[in-house]
Design a protein around this motif. Structure first.
Motif, PDB file in Angstrom:
ATOM      1  N   GLY A 118       0.827  -1.193   0.000  1.00 60.28           N
ATOM      2  CA  GLY A 118       0.000   0.000   0.000  1.00 60.28           C
ATOM      3  C   GLY A 118       0.866   1.249   0.000  1.00 60.28           C
ATOM      4  O   GLY A 118       2.076   1.197   0.237  1.00 60.28           O
ATOM      5  N   GLU A 119       0.230   2.378  -0.297  1.00 58.65           N
ATOM      6  CA  GLU A 119       0.898   3.671  -0.219  1.00 58.65           C
ATOM      7  C   GLU A 119       0.019   4.619   0.574  1.00 58.65           C
ATOM      8  O   GLU A 119      -1.198   4.457   0.646  1.00 58.65           O
ATOM      9  N   ALA A 120       0.653   5.619   1.170  1.00 58.04           N
ATOM     10  CA  ALA A 120      -0.077   6.604   1.972  1.00 58.04           C
ATOM     11  C   ALA A 120       0.651   7.937   1.886  1.00 58.04           C
ATOM     12  O   ALA A 120       1.740   8.035   1.320  1.00 58.04           O
ATOM     13  N   LEU A 121       0.028   8.970   2.452  1.00 65.12           N
ATOM     14  CA  LEU A 121       0.563  10.339   2.460  1.00 65.12           C
ATOM     15  C   LEU A 121       0.676  10.901   1.046  1.00 65.12           C
ATOM     16  O   LEU A 121       1.764  11.242   0.557  1.00 65.12           O
ATOM     17  N   TYR A 122      -0.476  10.999   0.397  1.00 63.80           N
ATOM     18  CA  TYR A 122      -0.534  11.635  -0.917  1.00 63.80           C
ATOM     19  C   TYR A 122      -0.588  13.155  -0.807  1.00 63.80           C
ATOM     20  O   TYR A 122      -0.274  13.852  -1.759  1.00 63.80           O
ATOM     21  N   VAL A 123      -0.999  13.658   0.331  1.00 60.94           N
ATOM     22  CA  VAL A 123      -1.069  15.103   0.519  1.00 60.94           C
ATOM     23  C   VAL A 123       0.340  15.689   0.510  1.00 60.94           C
ATOM     24  O   VAL A 123       1.268  15.085   1.053  1.00 60.94           O
ATOM     25  N   ARG A 140      -6.318  20.295   5.656  1.00 59.22           N
ATOM     26  CA  ARG A 140      -7.750  20.021   5.746  1.00 59.22           C
ATOM     27  C   ARG A 140      -8.222  19.090   4.627  1.00 59.22           C
ATOM     28  O   ARG A 140      -9.189  18.345   4.806  1.00 59.22           O
ATOM     29  N   SER A 141      -7.526  19.146   3.499  1.00 64.97           N
ATOM     30  CA  SER A 141      -7.920  18.303   2.363  1.00 64.97           C
ATOM     31  C   SER A 141      -7.218  16.952   2.361  1.00 64.97           C
ATOM     32  O   SER A 141      -7.397  16.164   1.424  1.00 64.97           O
ATOM     33  N   ALA A 142      -6.396  16.672   3.377  1.00 62.48           N
ATOM     34  CA  ALA A 142      -5.655  15.406   3.423  1.00 62.48           C
ATOM     35  C   ALA A 142      -6.563  14.180   3.325  1.00 62.48           C
ATOM     36  O   ALA A 142      -6.258  13.245   2.567  1.00 62.48           O
ATOM     37  N   PRO A 143      -7.691  14.113   4.047  1.00 60.12           N
ATOM     38  CA  PRO A 143      -8.563  12.931   3.895  1.00 60.12           C
ATOM     39  C   PRO A 143      -9.051  12.722   2.470  1.00 60.12           C
ATOM     40  O   PRO A 143      -9.164  11.579   2.011  1.00 60.12           O
ATOM     41  N   ALA A 144      -9.306  13.824   1.757  1.00 63.10           N
ATOM     42  CA  ALA A 144      -9.761  13.689   0.367  1.00 63.10           C
ATOM     43  C   ALA A 144      -8.649  13.140  -0.515  1.00 63.10           C
ATOM     44  O   ALA A 144      -8.891  12.286  -1.384  1.00 63.10           O
ATOM     45  N   PHE A 145      -7.412  13.620  -0.314  1.00 55.81           N
ATOM     46  CA  PHE A 145      -6.275  13.095  -1.063  1.00 55.81           C
ATOM     47  C   PHE A 145      -6.169  11.585  -0.881  1.00 55.81           C
ATOM     48  O   PHE A 145      -6.022  10.829  -1.850  1.00 55.81           O
ATOM     49  N   GLU A 146      -6.222  11.127   0.361  1.00 56.64           N
ATOM     50  CA  GLU A 146      -6.047   9.701   0.657  1.00 56.64           C
ATOM     51  C   GLU A 146      -7.205   8.873   0.129  1.00 56.64           C
ATOM     52  O   GLU A 146      -7.018   7.769  -0.392  1.00 56.64           O
ATOM     53  N   GLY A 184       2.469   7.366  -6.290  1.00 54.34           N
ATOM     54  CA  GLY A 184       2.904   8.697  -5.890  1.00 54.34           C
ATOM     55  C   GLY A 184       2.690   9.036  -4.436  1.00 54.34           C
ATOM     56  O   GLY A 184       2.831  10.200  -4.045  1.00 54.34           O
ATOM     57  N   GLY A 185       2.367   8.052  -3.599  1.00 55.06           N
ATOM     58  CA  GLY A 185       2.242   8.298  -2.178  1.00 55.06           C
ATOM     59  C   GLY A 185       3.590   8.618  -1.552  1.00 55.06           C
ATOM     60  O   GLY A 185       4.649   8.265  -2.094  1.00 55.06           O
ATOM     61  N   GLY A 186       3.565   9.272  -0.415  1.00 56.14           N
ATOM     62  CA  GLY A 186       4.818   9.645   0.241  1.00 56.14           C
ATOM     63  C   GLY A 186       5.551   8.471   0.856  1.00 56.14           C
ATOM     64  O   GLY A 186       6.780   8.496   0.966  1.00 56.14           O
ATOM     65  N   VAL A 187       4.818   7.436   1.262  1.00 56.35           N
ATOM     66  CA  VAL A 187       5.445   6.280   1.905  1.00 56.35           C
ATOM     67  C   VAL A 187       4.851   4.981   1.377  1.00 56.35           C
ATOM     68  O   VAL A 187       3.685   4.934   0.960  1.00 56.35           O
ATOM     69  N   HIS A 188       5.674   3.955   1.364  1.00 59.31           N
ATOM     70  CA  HIS A 188       5.207   2.593   1.158  1.00 59.31           C
ATOM     71  C   HIS A 188       4.776   2.014   2.505  1.00 59.31           C
ATOM     72  O   HIS A 188       5.427   2.264   3.529  1.00 59.31           O
ATOM     73  N   VAL A 189       3.710   1.254   2.508  1.00 55.64           N
ATOM     74  CA  VAL A 189       3.303   0.485   3.687  1.00 55.64           C
ATOM     75  C   VAL A 189       3.183  -0.961   3.228  1.00 55.64           C
ATOM     76  O   VAL A 189       2.232  -1.318   2.528  1.00 55.64           O
ATOM     77  N   VAL A 190       4.150  -1.781   3.596  1.00 53.39           N
ATOM     78  CA  VAL A 190       4.176  -3.169   3.142  1.00 53.39           C
ATOM     79  C   VAL A 190       4.124  -4.092   4.345  1.00 53.39           C
ATOM     80  O   VAL A 190       4.804  -3.865   5.344  1.00 53.39           O
TER      81      VAL A 190
END
Length: 248
Positions: A173-178, A188-194, A204-210
């Motif tokens: 998975g990926e996370a931190l698209y904001v 404030r728009s971070a939840p919408a990005f994710e 293009g997420g900021g981090v990998h979550v594996v």
């Protein structure tokens, strides 16, 4: 060299750090929803993500590398943190059920040694979750967050590291698209990005979550058979003496 424990703690006290804690923590909880009675260990600086596991887990420990420093955690009660050498952790074999690695792999000088030690202390059937900065994400390109330090990874690089340490990835998975900026409108728009990126599985997420599980046996590689040439001794034929020759 990565950020020290004071810088890490200061980041998670900011609004951007709180966004990272919520976004990554939500993904982690979906992976480890059933953790009652399990032994949980965090490596690096995982404390912002582990508070929700203390109630049901049998035990939650935190090991922080000597190059980073250590802080008291949790704030209430006896401390569950320790300063360790990441490649020589003071735990017996197969003693931990779940391991979270965050702010550790990307700044570790020998990441393969770290993963081999994780394999040693992880119980059969145990799971490890690695949160590491992505090479394609914006968070790895700025040094205003802890994810901008060390070595960012591609998915292929992480997969190679895990396979060499005898881990089998079971979730990517990926996370931190904001974008990683302290702007109120962005935060404030971070939840919408994710939500949008997760729905369409965008890169293009900021981090990998594996998440990976421990393989109990080393795979056997088929080797090419080396053929050795067979030497054939020449046949010996009698030699006739010429006529009239005197015997020796």
């Amino acid at each position: 060299m990565g950020p020290d424990v004071v810088e890490l703690r200061a980041f998670y006290e900011t609004a951007l750090g709180e966004v990272a804690r919520r976004v990554v923590g939500r993904l982690l909880r979906t992976r480890w929803e059933d953790h009652a009675g399990l032994r949980v260990l965090g490596l690096g600086y995982p404390t912002p993500y582990l508070d929700g596991f203390r109630e049901k887990a049998q035990r939650v420990l935190v090991f922080m590398p000597a190059t980073q420093g250590v802080v008291h955690w949790p704030l209430d009660g006896r401390s569950a943190t320790a300063l360790v050498e990441a490649s020589m952790m003071p735990l017996p074999d197969a003693s931990i059920d779940r391991i979270l690695i965050v702010h550790a792999l990307e700044v570790e000088e020998h990441p393969q040694d770290l993963l081999e030690e994780v394999w040693r202390i992880l119980a059969p059937g145990g799971r490890v979750v690695i949160v590491a900065p992505s090479r394609t994400g914006l968070w790895a390109r700025v040094d205003t967050t802890p994810f901008g330090y060390g070595h960012p990874y591609s998915r292929g690089q992480l997969q190679t590291l895990l396979q060499e340490a005898q881990f089998l990835p079971v979730f990517w998975g990926e996370a931190l698209y904001v974008p990683p900026f302290q702007r109120v409108s962005l935060l404030r728009s971070a939840p919408a990005f994710e939500r949008i990126a997760g729905r369409f599985s965008l890169p293009g997420g900021g981090v990998h979550v594996v998440e990976a599980t421990k393989q109990l046996y080393r795979p056997v590689l088929r080797r090419a058979v080396k053929r050795v040439p067979v030497l054939v001794e020449p046949a010996l034929e009698p030699v006739l003496e010429p006529e009239g020759a005197e015997p020796a």
